[in-house]
Each structure stands twice: as C-alpha cells, then as structure tokens.
Write a protein that holds these residues in place. Structure first.
Motif, PDB file in Angstrom:
ATOM      1  N   GLY A 118       0.860  -1.350   0.028  1.00  0.00           N
ATOM      2  CA  GLY A 118      -0.096   0.030  -0.013  1.00  0.00           C
ATOM      3  C   GLY A 118       0.933   1.224  -0.004  1.00  0.00           C
ATOM      4  N   PHE A 119       0.199   2.333  -0.065  1.00  0.00           N
ATOM      5  CA  PHE A 119       0.662   3.636   0.016  1.00  0.00           C
ATOM      6  C   PHE A 119       1.704   4.141   1.456  1.00  0.00           C
ATOM      7  CE2 PHE A 119      -2.151   4.870  -3.557  1.00  0.00           C
ATOM      8  CZ  PHE A 119      -1.329   5.450  -4.202  1.00  0.00           C
ATOM      9  N   ASP A 120       2.716   4.637   1.259  1.00  0.00           N
ATOM     10  CA  ASP A 120       3.459   4.913   2.409  1.00  0.00           C
ATOM     11  C   ASP A 120       3.058   6.501   2.443  1.00  0.00           C
ATOM     12  OD1 ASP A 120       4.817   6.303   4.563  1.00  0.00           O
ATOM     13  OD2 ASP A 120       6.996   5.488   3.705  1.00  0.00           O
ATOM     14  N   LEU A 121       2.100   7.158   3.268  1.00  0.00           N
ATOM     15  CA  LEU A 121       1.487   8.340   3.097  1.00  0.00           C
ATOM     16  C   LEU A 121       2.483   9.516   3.991  1.00  0.00           C
ATOM     17  CD1 LEU A 121      -2.228   7.481   3.082  1.00  0.00           C
ATOM     18  CD2 LEU A 121      -0.719   8.253   1.225  1.00  0.00           C
ATOM     19  N   LYS A 122       3.449   8.696   4.748  1.00  0.00           N
ATOM     20  CA  LYS A 122       4.338   9.752   5.343  1.00  0.00           C
ATOM     21  C   LYS A 122       5.263  10.283   4.145  1.00  0.00           C
ATOM     22  CE  LYS A 122       4.790   6.722   9.621  1.00  0.00           C
ATOM     23  NZ  LYS A 122       5.706   6.029  10.578  1.00  0.00           N
ATOM     24  N   GLN A 123       5.531   9.343   3.286  1.00  0.00           N
ATOM     25  CA  GLN A 123       6.249  10.066   2.039  1.00  0.00           C
ATOM     26  C   GLN A 123       5.482  10.946   1.106  1.00  0.00           C
ATOM     27  OE1 GLN A 123       9.161   7.350   0.769  1.00  0.00           O
ATOM     28  NE2 GLN A 123       8.163   7.335  -1.302  1.00  0.00           N
ATOM     29  N   ASP A 124       4.334  10.140   0.980  1.00  0.00           N
ATOM     30  CA  ASP A 124       3.515  10.749  -0.181  1.00  0.00           C
ATOM     31  C   ASP A 124       2.283  11.421  -0.049  1.00  0.00           C
ATOM     32  OD1 ASP A 124       5.581   9.590  -2.065  1.00  0.00           O
ATOM     33  OD2 ASP A 124       4.549   7.515  -1.866  1.00  0.00           O
ATOM     34  N   ALA A 157      -7.128   9.303   5.823  1.00  0.00           N
ATOM     35  CA  ALA A 157      -8.290  10.156   6.245  1.00  0.00           C
ATOM     36  C   ALA A 157      -7.740  11.300   5.897  1.00  0.00           C
ATOM     37  CB  ALA A 157      -8.690   9.629   7.589  1.00  0.00           C
ATOM     38  N   GLN A 158      -6.417  11.798   6.407  1.00  0.00           N
ATOM     39  CA  GLN A 158      -5.996  13.317   6.309  1.00  0.00           C
ATOM     40  C   GLN A 158      -5.921  13.887   4.756  1.00  0.00           C
ATOM     41  OE1 GLN A 158      -2.581  13.991   8.612  1.00  0.00           O
ATOM     42  NE2 GLN A 158      -3.509  12.951  10.351  1.00  0.00           N
ATOM     43  N   THR A 159      -5.809  12.533   3.799  1.00  0.00           N
ATOM     44  CA  THR A 159      -5.793  13.027   2.249  1.00  0.00           C
ATOM     45  C   THR A 159      -7.175  13.488   1.892  1.00  0.00           C
ATOM     46  OG1 THR A 159      -6.167  10.713   1.596  1.00  0.00           O
ATOM     47  CG2 THR A 159      -4.054  11.452   1.989  1.00  0.00           C
ATOM     48  N   GLY A 160      -8.272  13.142   2.518  1.00  0.00           N
ATOM     49  CA  GLY A 160      -9.411  13.540   2.072  1.00  0.00           C
ATOM     50  C   GLY A 160     -10.138  12.450   1.189  1.00  0.00           C
ATOM     51  N   THR A 161      -9.470  11.155   1.087  1.00  0.00           N
ATOM     52  CA  THR A 161     -10.093  10.007   0.513  1.00  0.00           C
ATOM     53  C   THR A 161     -11.433   9.685   0.878  1.00  0.00           C
ATOM     54  OG1 THR A 161      -9.561   7.909  -0.682  1.00  0.00           O
ATOM     55  CG2 THR A 161      -8.929   8.092   1.744  1.00  0.00           C
ATOM     56  N   ASP A 162     -12.342   9.050   0.071  1.00  0.00           N
ATOM     57  CA  ASP A 162     -13.662   8.397   0.559  1.00  0.00           C
ATOM     58  C   ASP A 162     -13.531   7.288   1.006  1.00  0.00           C
ATOM     59  OD1 ASP A 162     -15.219  10.700  -0.777  1.00  0.00           O
ATOM     60  OD2 ASP A 162     -14.243  10.006  -2.416  1.00  0.00           O
ATOM     61  N   ARG A 163     -12.489   6.216   0.572  1.00  0.00           N
ATOM     62  CA  ARG A 163     -12.200   4.919   1.057  1.00  0.00           C
ATOM     63  C   ARG A 163     -10.893   4.525   0.929  1.00  0.00           C
ATOM     64  NH1 ARG A 163     -17.291   1.233  -1.505  1.00  0.00           N
ATOM     65  NH2 ARG A 163     -18.967   2.663  -1.082  1.00  0.00           N
ATOM     66  N   VAL A 164     -10.682   3.673   1.524  1.00  0.00           N
ATOM     67  CA  VAL A 164      -9.360   2.730   1.703  1.00  0.00           C
ATOM     68  C   VAL A 164      -9.683   1.353   1.211  1.00  0.00           C
ATOM     69  CG1 VAL A 164      -7.904   4.309   3.268  1.00  0.00           C
ATOM     70  CG2 VAL A 164      -9.342   2.113   4.092  1.00  0.00           C
ATOM     71  N   GLU A 165      -8.813   0.759   0.321  1.00  0.00           N
ATOM     72  CA  GLU A 165      -9.151  -0.480   0.129  1.00  0.00           C
ATOM     73  C   GLU A 165      -7.778  -1.340   0.876  1.00  0.00           C
ATOM     74  OE1 GLU A 165      -8.279  -3.663  -3.621  1.00  0.00           O
ATOM     75  OE2 GLU A 165      -9.413  -2.018  -4.024  1.00  0.00           O
ATOM     76  N   GLU A 193     -11.219  -0.828  12.012  1.00  0.00           N
ATOM     77  CA  GLU A 193     -11.897  -0.182  13.001  1.00  0.00           C
ATOM     78  C   GLU A 193     -11.356   1.370  13.097  1.00  0.00           C
ATOM     79  OE1 GLU A 193     -12.465  -3.662  16.622  1.00  0.00           O
ATOM     80  OE2 GLU A 193     -10.815  -2.258  16.538  1.00  0.00           O
ATOM     81  N   VAL A 194     -10.131   1.643  12.788  1.00  0.00           N
ATOM     82  CA  VAL A 194      -9.535   2.667  12.539  1.00  0.00           C
ATOM     83  C   VAL A 194     -10.229   3.339  11.180  1.00  0.00           C
ATOM     84  CG1 VAL A 194      -7.449   4.189  12.215  1.00  0.00           C
ATOM     85  CG2 VAL A 194      -7.390   2.066  13.909  1.00  0.00           C
ATOM     86  N   ALA A 195     -10.260   2.840  10.295  1.00  0.00           N
ATOM     87  CA  ALA A 195     -10.859   3.315   9.184  1.00  0.00           C
ATOM     88  C   ALA A 195     -12.624   3.891   9.458  1.00  0.00           C
ATOM     89  CB  ALA A 195     -10.837   2.362   7.882  1.00  0.00           C
ATOM     90  N   VAL A 196     -13.102   3.000  10.046  1.00  0.00           N
ATOM     91  CA  VAL A 196     -14.632   3.266  10.241  1.00  0.00           C
ATOM     92  C   VAL A 196     -14.472   4.468  11.170  1.00  0.00           C
ATOM     93  CG1 VAL A 196     -16.761   2.590  11.011  1.00  0.00           C
ATOM     94  CG2 VAL A 196     -15.446   1.016   9.772  1.00  0.00           C
ATOM     95  N   ASP A 197     -13.535   4.558  12.206  1.00  0.00           N
ATOM     96  CA  ASP A 197     -13.528   5.531  13.068  1.00  0.00           C
ATOM     97  C   ASP A 197     -13.300   6.902  12.565  1.00  0.00           C
ATOM     98  OD1 ASP A 197     -14.287   4.092  15.152  1.00  0.00           O
ATOM     99  OD2 ASP A 197     -12.195   3.809  16.088  1.00  0.00           O
ATOM    100  N   GLU A 198     -12.342   6.853  11.429  1.00  0.00           N
ATOM    101  CA  GLU A 198     -12.069   8.315  10.770  1.00  0.00           C
ATOM    102  C   GLU A 198     -13.067   8.536   9.759  1.00  0.00           C
ATOM    103  OE1 GLU A 198      -9.355  10.229  11.163  1.00  0.00           O
ATOM    104  OE2 GLU A 198      -8.261   8.900  12.708  1.00  0.00           O
ATOM    105  N   GLY A 199     -14.113   7.791   9.743  1.00  0.00           N
ATOM    106  CA  GLY A 199     -15.302   8.049   8.468  1.00  0.00           C
ATOM    107  C   GLY A 199     -14.986   7.630   7.063  1.00  0.00           C
ATOM    108  N   LEU A 200     -14.094   6.726   7.146  1.00  0.00           N
ATOM    109  CA  LEU A 200     -13.704   6.241   5.652  1.00  0.00           C
ATOM    110  C   LEU A 200     -14.361   4.856   5.295  1.00  0.00           C
ATOM    111  CD1 LEU A 200      -9.876   6.336   5.909  1.00  0.00           C
ATOM    112  CD2 LEU A 200     -11.147   7.648   4.634  1.00  0.00           C
ATOM    113  N   GLY A 201     -14.933   4.803   4.082  1.00  0.00           N
ATOM    114  CA  GLY A 201     -15.548   3.678   3.519  1.00  0.00           C
ATOM    115  C   GLY A 201     -14.345   2.333   3.153  1.00  0.00           C
ATOM    116  N   LEU A 202     -14.639   1.403   3.712  1.00  0.00           N
ATOM    117  CA  LEU A 202     -13.776   0.302   3.638  1.00  0.00           C
ATOM    118  C   LEU A 202     -13.987  -0.922   2.487  1.00  0.00           C
ATOM    119  CD1 LEU A 202     -11.380  -1.171   5.312  1.00  0.00           C
ATOM    120  CD2 LEU A 202     -13.192  -2.342   6.575  1.00  0.00           C
TER     121      LEU A 202
END
Length: 254
Positions: A118-124, A157-165, A193-202
């Motif tokens: 998956g993405f390394d969002l610390k970097q990207d 979640a901080q990127t504003g994405t709607d979901r994560v896969e 659980e974290v995804a749902v808590d952050e308001g992300l679709g899974l």
C-alpha cells in the motif's frame, strides 16, 4: 451488504495471449453482472499486458453498475509498439476522460507482477491528497490501496479520500499456511476499526478466495471486495456465472 466487484484483468490476459478479441471483455463483464456481480474492476497498467485502454472505454460505454478503475496515478503516457494497441495516455488522463464511479489509487511499479504494497503516506501524503482532490472534483469516488497499518490509515483520512482498500495478501497467506492467522486477522480487524472511526469507507482485495473470504467478510464496516485472479480460476473449474454466485454466497449475500 458487501458489494462484489469482479476484476477482469485475467480475462483480458487470456485474450492477449492470442491475436484475437476472444474472450470479449464487455461480454464477460455483462455475464458477471447477470450472475450477480455488483461492480466491475480493471487495473490498466502502462504496458497494457492485460486490460487495455480500449477496454476501459468499451466498458464505460456499457456498464450500468459501479465501474472501478485502479492503478498508479504517477504513471504518465507510454507509446506502444503494436499498431493494433492504442497508446497509454497516462493513468490520470485515462481516468479523467472516463470518469468511473470509483478510482482506486495503487502505488505499483512497472516491475511488479502484481500490486504488493500500500501507500506510504508519510512520504507521499501531500501528493496523494492533491490527486484525491483532483478526482473528487470530477465526481469520482476515491479509494487508496493501503496496508493494514492503523497509523497509515489515519494518514489516509487526512488526504480526504472517500475510502481505503485494504491489501489482503498477508491475511490470505496466513489463512493458507495457518501461520499466526489469528494475529494477522486481528491486524485487519483493527485497521478496519480505525478506518470506520476516521469516517472512511472500507474496501478490500488481493488473493481473497472462496476459502478465506467468509471469515474476512465478518469484519465490521466492510463495503466492497474486488476479486479477479481466484474468481477467474474458479470460473475455469465451474463456469463464470457459478463462480460469481459462489463468491456472493461466500460474502453471505448470495
């Protein structure tokens, strides 16, 4: 209900092994839909080794279910050496023109046989956030391909994405070998659980099959799975319609 999106890459790979239009990609998409698939996924890579640019447009013109295009947003235009294969316009250019229901961004490279991290969002993170905003401005739902890492999910979640896969290879491997399965499974439970808590679709996908899918489908908040390789293999054994139906049953929806 957990939606089943069928990935047609391996169907296209069979076609590309010969100079032919058989198997026909839109026809097989319709067969999947008629059998109960909720959506269709494709992953057009720059070398067009399976799904091609023309397939994406052909599918967009006939689909009335969710169309999910996944790929690396950093890949630019590529020339093809074949006169019968259209040049690759770059991933973002392709998605912007087609405007699918969902775009799943995946950090895969040219040398990878398949997506493997998956993405390394610390970097990207900043660059990905700009791409997410760009896609959403066109009315395209966005999803980011992520490892089951709670810290990375929060950054998603901080990127504003709607979901994560969630990239499910480690779960599939643990299920197959039995090594540390409960620990690995709980990693995905926690990431969900974290995804749902952050308001992300899974969403989830990679090496899910008829054996390991029923347990994975118990994870709370799961909305969609994308399955291609194993469903195609099962289709060779039992037929495409029966394979789609079997995966719906494995999800508890068939």
């Amino acid at each position: 209900m957990i939606a089943l999106s069928v990935n047609l890459n391996k169907i296209a790979l069979i076609r590309n092994s010969r100079d032919t239009t058989n198997p026909n990609i839109p026809q097989h998409a319709q067969m999947c839909i008629d059998a109960g698939a909720n959506g269709i996924t494709v992953h057009p890579r720059p070398d067009q080794r399976h799904i091609r640019v023309t397939d994406c447009f052909d599918l967009a013109s006939m689909l009335h279910v969710e169309f999910n295009i996944e790929g690396n947003p950093m890949t630019g235009p590529r020339k093809t050496e074949r006169s019968d294969v259209e040049d690759y316009p770059g991933f973002m250019a392709l998605v912007k023109e087609i405007r699918p229901t969902q775009c799943t961004l995946v950090p895969d490279g040219d040398g990878q046989l398949t997506s493997d991290h998956g993405f390394d969002l610390k970097q990207d993170g900043e660059q990905v956030a700009r791409l997410v905003q760009e896609l959403q401005s066109l009315g395209i739902r966005t999803s980011l391909f992520m490892d089951p890492d709670p810290q990375q999910i929060r950054l998603a979640a901080q990127t504003g994405t709607d979901r994560v896969e969630l990239y499910t290879e480690t779960y599939a491997r643990a299920f197959r070998t039995g090594d540390d399965l409960e620990h690995v499974f709980q990693q995905f439970v926690r990431a969900a659980e974290v995804a749902v808590d952050e308001g992300l679709g899974l969403n989830a996908g990679h090496d899910l099959d008829l054996n390991n899918l029923p347990r994975f489908a118990t994870i709370a908040g799961l909305r969609e799975v994308s399955i291609g390789h194993h469903l195609t293999v099962d289709a060779i054994r039992i037929g495409l319609a029966d394979a789609v139906a079997a995966y719906q049953r494995a999800l508890g929806t068939g």
